[in-house]
Structure formats: C-alpha cells, structure tokens
Scaffold this active site. Structure first.
Site, mmCIF file in Angstrom:
data_model
loop_
_atom_site.group_PDB
_atom_site.id
_atom_site.type_symbol
_atom_site.label_atom_id
_atom_site.label_comp_id
_atom_site.label_asym_id
_atom_site.label_seq_id
_atom_site.Cartn_x
_atom_site.Cartn_y
_atom_site.Cartn_z
ATOM 1 N N THR A 1 0.814 -1.122 -0.123
ATOM 2 C CA THR A 1 -0.112 -0.115 0.020
ATOM 3 C C THR A 1 0.869 1.333 -0.119
ATOM 4 O O THR A 1 1.884 1.235 0.382
ATOM 5 C CB THR A 1 -1.041 0.100 1.137
ATOM 6 O OG1 THR A 1 -0.225 0.135 2.315
ATOM 7 C CG2 THR A 1 -1.693 -1.107 1.392
ATOM 8 N N SER A 2 0.442 2.221 -0.641
ATOM 9 C CA SER A 2 1.037 3.668 -0.642
ATOM 10 C C SER A 2 0.131 4.920 -0.122
ATOM 11 O O SER A 2 -1.066 4.742 -0.651
ATOM 12 C CB SER A 2 1.440 3.941 -1.657
ATOM 13 O OG SER A 2 2.197 5.140 -1.762
#
Ligand SMILES: *[C@@H]1O[C@H](CO)[C@@H](O)[C@H](O)[C@H]1NC(C)=O
Ligand SMILES: *[C@@H]1O[C@H](CO)[C@@H](O)[C@H](O)[C@H]1NC(C)=O
Ligand SMILES: *[C@@H]1O[C@H](CO)[C@@H](O)[C@H](O)[C@H]1NC(C)=O
Ligand SMILES: *[C@@H]1O[C@H](CO)[C@@H](O)[C@H](O)[C@H]1NC(C)=O
Ligand SMILES: *[C@@H]1O[C@H](CO)[C@@H](O)[C@H](O)[C@H]1NC(C)=O
Ligand SMILES: *[C@@H]1O[C@H](CO)[C@@H](O)[C@H](O)[C@H]1NC(C)=O
Ligand SMILES: *[C@@H]1O[C@H](CO)[C@@H](O)[C@H](O)[C@H]1NC(C)=O
Length: 745
Positions: free
Chosen positions: A309-310
């Site tokens: 995830t970012s």
C-alpha cells in the site's frame, strides 16, 4: 559484490523475467513437535464458550520520542536523512484485554509510532515490565504484542539486527531506551487503569487514503481470487471500542487500516508520526471532554496488511523533467528507479510531504470518527468472554511443512533479492546501495559501518539458491552473522484472541492479498473447530510487530520480484509458512486450551550488547542559551506562519520525555499569567534545531507556528525549554527562553 546501481537494475530485470517455477522439495521431514505442543485438528471441537461479555480493560499512553537531531530517521534507509527537529512527539499506546474470571488470561496490544516492532525493543520492554514487580508477572513473552505504525519519520538506530542499522551508523542506546521506557510506561498506565467493561467492533470504508504501489505484482494473483475484492488494497478500517461498565464511558479505540507511513518523503528531517500519528492525536484531542469519553482516552491507529500500500494516492511519476508516470511493471523512469516518486494528495506543496500526511491522517480520523459517532447501529459486540494469546519463536531456516493441498514445501534462511536495492516509488533506492556498491579499489567507503561489515557479504549456498527459487539473491542476510546477525531467521509467531475476534500479530509487512489469505485461513480454522459458537469469527492483522522480518508477499507476487517480493525473506513459501504455523497453534486460543503453554521455541540472538555504533555523542554547547536571536512578530493573523529563533543547545542532552521543547503560551485575558496552549505534540508547532558551529558548540532553535484558522484572538508567545552541556566537565543545565508578545487577531 557487484558494483553500481545500474548493474543491479540490469540484473534485477533479468531476474524478473525468469518464469515462475515452484519446485516441490523432495526432502520432507515431519514437523518437530515441541514439548507440550498440540497440533491443530480440524475434527476436534475445542471450545466450550463462556457466556461472558465483560472483560478486564485498560489503556495507557506514554512518550517515546528519542533523539530528534543528529540521528538518521528510521524507514527510508537514507543515511543523509538526519533529524533536524520535531513536529509531533511519538507515543506508545497500550491496550490491555483480560478475562475478569481468570487473571492469567490477558494480553497487551501495543501500538508504537515507529517503523516496526523489534526484537531488541521487545526484549527491553519484557525486562522493564518484569522489573515492575509481581503485579506484572502476568505479562510476558506469550501475551505482549509490540506493533509499529510503520512511521518512517521517527529517530532510528534502535533495531536488533544489523541490516536496518547500517545506514544509521549502528545502534543508539538513547534512541532505543526512549522507546523501551515509554513502552513500559504505557503498559504500566494501562495496567493501573484496568476496569471491567465491554468491547464492540465495527468497520468503515475510507476512500482515497491508500493505493497499491505494486499493482503489477498484485495482478499475478489468480483472477478468480482477485474477483472477490473490489479493490487491489483493502479500503476498510476495523475499529474496536473499549467501554467501561461503571459509567458506560469509552476508554479508547483501536483501529486497523493498511497504508504506508510514507506520506512524508525520504527528504523530510523533522520527526513526526506521519499519517497514523496525526490521526491518533487528532482523535484524542477532538473527543476530549465529550460526555461519552473517559479521562485518559487513548486512540490507537494500528497498521495492517501494509506491504504493497501507499499513501501517495496520485500514483508514481517521473521527476526527471518528463512528467510521465513510471513504468507499470518496475516503476522505472528512462530505465532507472531513482527518479520515480509517488505523489501524495498535496504533492504540489513543497513541504516534503507534510501536508499530504495531514490529509491522509485526517481521512483516517474522519472515518474512525464517523463510525464512532454512529456506533450502535453499525457494530458487533465482542462475545464469549474467552481471552487467550500464544507466542512462539520459529526458526524459518529450512522449516518444512505441508500446504493444505498436501504438497511438502519449505521456508528458507532469510535473503533479499536484487529488487530490494531498487527501493519503491515511495522512495527509490534503499540502504545506501550506491555507496554499498562503491567498488573503489582501496576498499574505502564513505559509510564506516559498510566498510566494516562488507567483508561479511557472502555467496549463498546451492541449497539456499534452490530454496529461494526465482529470487536472485543480493544479500544472503540470514546466513550472515558477522559482526552479528543481519536479519532474523527466527520469527515471532503470535496470535491474540478475545471472544470471536482474532488478532494476527505479523512480524513482517504482509501485502494486501497476503493479509486477506492469512485472515481467511484463521477464520476458516476457527470456524472449523467451532471456536466462536454462533458468532462469525472476526480477524484483524496488525504489524509489522515484535520483530522486523521485512515483507510477506504471496507466492505469486514473489514470482514477480518487485520490491515486496524481493524483500520477502524466507522464500516463495514465506506466507504459507506463517499461515501453517498460526493455524497449527490455534487450539492454544480455545477456552479449553491445553494446560501446558506452547513451548517458547529457539531464542533469537540478542544483539543489544554487541551492537556497533559510529554515532557521535554530544560534545558540548556554548552560547547565551535561550536568548532571542530573531523575535516573533508583534502581531499576526490566523493562517499565518510565524517564527522565533533562540540561542539553543543540543536536544540530545535531554529528550524531555512527557514534556516539551517548544510551547505556544497564551496570556490570561487580564494581561497576567501565561499558560501552555500548544506543545510538541501539536502538529501546528514545529521545533527546528541547527548546529551553527561544531567547534564552539553553538546552535539555534527556531520555533514555527502555523496559526490555524480557528485560533482564538488573544496574546501569545513562543517558549523554548532546553538543556545545555558544559565544555570539559559535561554538566547538564536547564534553561528557557521566551519571545516577545504576539497579538493574534
Ligand atoms: C536523503 O536525505 C537527504 C537529506 O534530507 C535528501 O536531500 C535526499 O534527497 C535524500 N535522498 C534519498 C535518495 O532519499
Ligand atoms: C490537500 O489535498 C486535499 C485533498 O485533495 C485537499 O482537500 C486539501 O485542501 C489540500 N490541502 C491544502 C493545504 O492544499
Ligand atoms: C523532496 O522530495 C520530493 C519528492 O521527490 C520532491 O518533490 C521535493 O522537491 C523534495 N524537496 C526538497 C526540499 O528537496
Ligand atoms: C535455524 O535452523 C538452521 C537450519 O536448520 C540452523 O543452521 C540454525 O542453527 C538454526 N538457528 C537456531 C538459532 O537454532
Ligand atoms: C502445517 O505443517 C505441518 C507439518 O507438515 C502439518 O502437519 C500440518 O498439518 C500443517 N498445518 C496446517 C494447519 O496447515
Ligand atoms: C499445491 O499448491 C502449490 C502452490 O500453489 C502448487 O505449486 C502445487 O502444484 C499444488 N500441488 C498439488 C498436488 O496440487
Ligand atoms: C567511493 O568512495 C570513495 C571513498 O569515500 C570515494 O573517494 C570515491 O569517489 C567513491 N567512488 C565512487 C565511484 O563513487
């Protein structure tokens, strides 16, 4: 060793074009039963559930802010990213859940505003809690879970294994001790607040707060599996609410949502809690004083299946003048990784990601708050009264086990692939690799620690190469012990349970799909053994916790060898190994669990005493400490940024734990006494420190106040508190400094 990042990139690309081939391992050795161990038997019905819905509950929070200057921040492995100040203090938040009818059945879920949990930190906390006395004997190895929010903006140099401390020039005792002491204090406070109460659980969706930064690897997962999910990241937050029975007031909330703590970029040098630290502080301050909220309310924003995830939700772009998106497969710009950067929602503001962190933090706060405000209608009570925990250490090195389909496979000694050196779009290039591969003929190196340890670099054995499968091995870290262990081969296997809620304590960063598979496996096993009666099992995953075993990608994602797959330490079957072990020990969480506790397993190496350090101590300070160098303006308006600069001293002389370096003070309307209005915990106030002369030891402290729109009109001033160290004798002295009055209209 190979030399140069570009060669690494070429090898990485060659490596990643290999076909995925998972070999079946012929040598199958039956799992070694540990003393008192009970294997999982899906035909056995383990639970005779108690009817209780009341638990023993406690919450506690304490300051863990270490040295905010002259030390590398932990997370981006950028040796030039040295702290220069403090925007937001860091905390440990501890949540205790116990069975009121059986004092031995209890656990602690701790959320640290750090990059991860860690073996050194956890050992320190276990020792510190044991030293609190016999009341605390109930807490220990099996039932303390030390999780990190995965914040990349805290002081570093506190980790047990060598690799993550190379760029920080080794281990720093002060940085380590601040986290340990605050961790212990948060448990003590949680313990002292224990009371009976109830737990309830709900989920809420959050849009636009996370994206998948490796969709190319995610797409390698089977299409029919992906079809079960509407997104390539989990978009929901789980919230557990702690409510006191005596007056129905809430003691705290504990939430899980997957998003990297990398909103603030790898060029930020001001210590802060990133998006989760912001969300937690915002929640605690916003609900203070509400009629439903108990004094000392604690909001824990814990990390979840964070791996791929970012928070850089606008995607990854080339910052090389071309202004195009980085390549989909390997996040490259004109063939190299360096110029590919993720963009947060406010990337156009040149504040090294601070505003984006605030936005992503606010989204998490808003979601948790809206659920909190509509609690009754959307939530599930935690039923059944059972509180259990298990923990064991597992040597992952050639751990052989059986997949659910009957195939025998093994995990491997830890190793990092070439993709690891490329970094990610959240920040390209890791662990000083350019420097690490500086092939200067005389063997000198700009990082003295790399120079010492580079002799330890070794070639993997044929057995290790075969075990790691498609991964081209860059660092065979699990087999490197000089000067001490580089990465964990021994992983923490831990699961907690209250009622129908199970908490997987993941030692690494599980990717989105890894987290989903792991949670499903635990839910299915619990259901199969009828552990939760008529209630559906609920499962959350928290981490990175207890240690730092880097990443946990699915076998299919591993086949792609992007950063997450390349950093999946124990080979293609890393995730299945964790799933096998946690489900295997699940009977230890049943109400009629075996009387003999799970055996502790092999002890991981304790490197605290051996750790090397090239970090210089404070030499001395000189100056008229606290004297104003540049005063604040006499008047200011809401929305303005104002500052005052003082003659300073090194903040490492005194961490001011549970205190503050900087305050905004407000004067009573009568024109009399001053009281503290904002402090180091507040996002709007920033403390910056600059060493102006290393020889004479002079420095300045500049306090910045981003005056918010809703500031009450009045008279304010900056206050600065410090501690100086005298030359030669090294005596520490307290001092303070105050700016002139600022009238804010
Ligand atoms: C490392 O940190 C320095 C100092 O803040 C910054 O200038 C630089 O851009 C960062 N570089 C990388 C590769 O992260
Ligand atoms: C940051 O981005 C968010 C979302 O796009 C926006 O609502 C907000 O106004 C921006 N903040 C600033 C200070 O520009
Ligand atoms: C920090 O890094 C970001 C992301 O690459 C970049 O846009 C920004 O210009 C850098 N800021 C400074 C001050 O170096
Ligand atoms: C872990 O297992 C490997 C391989 O079986 C072995 O060489 C190593 O000594 C073990 N480590 C510990 C601490 O038991
Ligand atoms: C884990 O592996 C062991 C050893 O092969 C096997 O006996 C057991 O059935 C597996 N357990 C689960 C839950 O997959
Ligand atoms: C079992 O699953 C593994 C991993 O997905 C796969 O490689 C293997 O072929 C499967 N074995 C059988 C007998 O289906
Ligand atoms: C390698 O490091 C040495 C010592 O710091 C330095 O003098 C040299 O310029 C570096 N070489 C390269 C190619 O970066």
């Amino acid at each position: 060793m190979v030399s140069g990042v570009s060669l690494l990139m070429v090898l990485y690309q060659i490596g990643s074009t290999f076909a995925i081939s998972f070999s079946d391992f012929a040598r199958y050795v039956h799992i070694q039963q540990k003393d008192g161990e009970v294997p999982f038997d899906p035909t056995h019905k383990w639970d005779t559930r108690a009817a209780g819905q009341q638990y023993l509950l406690g919450v506690g929070k304490a300051d863990i802010t270490g040295p905010v200057v002259e030390l590398e921040l932990m997370g981006y492995a950028n040796s030039s990213q040295i702290g220069t100040g403090l925007r937001q203090r860091l905390y440990s938040r501890s949540f205790i859940i116990g069975d009121p009818t059986n004092p031995a059945d209890r656990f602690v879920y701790m959320v640290l505003d750090t990059q991860s949990g860690d073996t050194a930190i956890r050992n320190g906390i276990l020792e510190g809690v044991a030293a609190l006395g016999s009341d605390y004997a109930v807490y220990g190895q099996p039932n303390i879970a030390v999780t990190g929010t995965h914040n990349h903006n805290g002081p570093g140099a506190w980790l047990n294994y060598l690799l993550p401390t190379i760029t920080s020039l080794g281990f720093d005792k002060q940085s380590y001790q601040a986290i340990v002491d605050g961790g212990v204090l948060s448990i003590k406070r949680a313990h002292e607040s224990l009371t009976t109460g109830t737990l309830s659980y709900g989920t809420v969706d959050i849009e636009d707060a996370n994206i998948n930064r490796s969709p190319y690897a995610y797409l390698a997962n089977p299409a029919d599996e992906r079809a079960n999910y509407k997104s390539d990241v989990d978009k929901f937050m789980s919230v557990l609410k702690f409510t006191r029975a005596s007056d129905n007031k809430d003691l705290g909330i504990l939430t899980w949502f997957p998003v990297h703590g990398t909103s603030m970029y790898g060029n930020n040098t001001i210590v802060a809690g990133d998006n989760k630290g912001i969300a937690a502080d915002m929640f605690e301050k916003a609900v203070k004083g509400l009629s439903t909220v108990a004094d000392g309310f604690v909001a824990g924003f814990s990390q979840s299946n964070v791996g791929d995830t970012s928070p850089n939700t606008l995607g990854a772009w080339c910052e090389d003048g071309t202004n195009v998106q980085c390549t989909f497969d390997f996040s490259l710009c004109s063939g190299v990784a360096e110029n590919c950067h993720g963009r947060g929602p406010n990337f156009t503001i040149t504040d090294r990601g601070a505003t984006s962190a605030y936005t992503i933090g606010t989204k998490q706060y808003d979601a948790a708050r809206s659920l909190y405000d509509n609690w009754q209608s959307q939530t599930t009570p935690i039923n059944g009264g059972v509180v259990k925990a298990f923990h064991t250490f597992q040597n992952m090195s050639f751990y052989q086990f059986t997949l659910p389909n009957g195939t025998h496979v093994q995990a491997c000694p830890a190793a990092l692939g070439y993709g690891f050196a490329g970094g990610t779009s959240d920040w390209p290039g890791s662990f000083d690799f350019k420097q690490g591969n500086n092939g200067s003929s005389d063997g000198t190196h700009s990082n003295p620690l790399w120079a010492v340890v580079s002799t330890a670099l070794r070639s993997p054995t044929p057995e290790q190469k075969e075990c790691q499968g498609i991964k081209p091995i860059l660092l065979d870290v699990g087999e490197m012990d000089f000067p001490y262990a580089w990465a964990p081969d021994i992983a923490d296997i831990q699961v907690l349970r209250v009622g129908q809620l199970f908490m997987i304590i993941s030692p690494g960063e599980a990717t989105t799909m890894s987290g989903r598979r792991w949670k499903t496996a635990i839910a299915d096993a619990a259901k199969g053994a009828e552990m939760t009666g008529s209630d559906e099992p609920l499962v959350v995953l928290g981490g990175p916790a207890n240690s730092y075993t880097h990443y946990i990608a699915t076998p299919e994602e591993y086949g792609i060898q992007r950063y997450e797959g390349a950093s999946t330490l124990y080979g293609p079957y890393t995730l299945p190994a964790y799933m096998n072990l946690t489900t295997y020990y699940l009977p230890y969480l049943s109400s009629n669990a075996p009387a003999t506790p799970l055996a502790p397993g092999p002890s991981p190496p304790d490197n605290r005493a051996k750790a090397l350090s090239f970090i210089s101590p404070v030499v001395w300070d000189t100056g008229s400490f606290g004297q104003v160098v540049t005063d604040a303006p006499k008047t200011a308006t809401a929305g303005q940024l104002i500052s005052a600069t003082f003659q300073g001293a090194n903040p490492r002389n005194n961490l001011r734990l549970e205190g503050s370096y900087a305050y905004i003070q407000q004067q009573d309307s009568s024109g009399g006494a001053w009281h503290n209005y904002k402090d180091d915990s507040d996002w709007e106030l920033v403390f910056n420190w600059v060493r102006t002369n290393t020889v004479t030891g002079t420095s300045t402290a500049t306090l910045d106040w981003h005056i918010p729109a809703n500031v009450p009109a009045g008279t304010y001033r900056f206050a600065y508190f410090g501690t100086s160290k005298t030359p030669v004798i090294g005596t520490l002295k307290e001092f303070s400094g105050f700016s002139g009055s600022i009238v804010v209209q």
